[in-house]
Scaffold this active site. Structure first.
Site, short mmCIF file in Angstrom:
data_model
loop_
_atom_site.label_atom_id
_atom_site.label_comp_id
_atom_site.label_asym_id
_atom_site.label_seq_id
_atom_site.Cartn_x
_atom_site.Cartn_y
_atom_site.Cartn_z
N SER A 195 0.83 -1.20 0.00
CA SER A 195 0.00 0.00 0.00
C SER A 195 0.88 1.27 0.00
CB SER A 195 -0.97 -0.05 1.19
OG SER A 195 -2.03 0.87 1.02
N ASP B 7 -9.95 -4.68 -4.38
CA ASP B 7 -9.30 -3.81 -3.40
C ASP B 7 -10.12 -2.52 -3.28
OD1 ASP B 7 -7.60 -2.11 -1.91
OD2 ASP B 7 -5.82 -3.13 -2.69
N HIS C 230 -7.62 -5.81 -0.21
CA HIS C 230 -6.44 -5.06 0.21
C HIS C 230 -5.61 -5.87 1.20
CE1 HIS C 230 -4.25 -1.32 0.28
NE2 HIS C 230 -4.27 -1.26 1.59
#
Length: 219
Positions: free
Chosen positions: A110, A168, A195
């Site tokens: 991320s 996601d 995610h």
């Protein structure tokens, strides 16, 4: 497939995580790659303020690599003139590399993956004081902070593995695909999940093939 010395990889966590939570959340991935990868976890230097809605646990140690707003917050999609704390984060990573390196590769998740993308560019521009041979970017994206845009001016030649999910809800697939276009030696692992770092039997061959190719390249 050979099982030589594991590749030493610096693990760079996502926003509101730290080295401990990153290690916990990557348990399935670590198990999947344990004979091929030696992970080293590091915490970002910036402490993220508690959520305004009061949902942040009192004992949470949530960290970030840079802030995109003056109120010490970060949003992946926010266009900003700021990247507050970014230089401090680079300094921490340099210290870790000097203390625990050298590293064969880096893996980011991320915001950590966005940071890894910037590290790749800095290394290619010979502006990084340490080095690595490959990168894995999970749920990565292109930073929207203005000071970072110069780092996207040329395609990255370093071997990379880009991992992102169709579902996601934090970093949409399109943002990760936008980042992939900046790499000339990219392998893509697209999964059906959200995610997280996927670590099922479906993903295992891709991870191991990529890691083995990186080991072979070093021999």
């Amino acid at each position: 497939m050979s099982c030589g010395k594991p590749l030493k990889v610096l693990m760079i966590h996502g926003y509101r995580q730290n080295a401990t939570t990153s290690r916990e959340k990557s348990g399935a991935f670590r198990k999947l790659t344990k004979r091929h990868l030696e992970p080293v976890f590091v915490s970002a230097p910036l402490v993220v303020p508690p959520r305004a809605d009061g949902s942040t646990p009192a004992d949470a140690d949530e960290r970030g690599w840079w802030f995109s707003s003056a109120d010490q917050s970060f949003a992946a999609s926010q266009k900003s003139e700021l990247c507050a704390g970014f230089e401090e984060s680079l300094a921490i990573l340099r210290e870790v590399a000097e203390r625990e390196g050298p590293f064969d590769g880096v893996l980011g998740f991320s915001q950590g993956a966005a940071l890894v993308g910037l590290l790749c560019a800095l290394q290619q521009r010979q502006e990084l004081e340490w080095s690595f041979r490959f990168a894995i970017l999970v749920a990565g994206f292109r930073s929207r902070s203005a000071p970072h845009q110069k780092l996207y001016e040329e395609r990255i030649e370093l071997p990379t593995l880009h991992v992102y999910g169709d579902n996601d809800q934090v970093i949409p697939r399109e943002m990760s695909e936008e980042l992939v276009q900046l790499y000339s030696n990219a392998t893509v692992l697209r999964h059906a999940g959200g995610h997280h770092i996927p670590a099922s039997g479906k993903e295992k061959p891709v991870y191991l093939q990529f890691l083995e190719s990186m080991r072979s390249a070093a021999s």
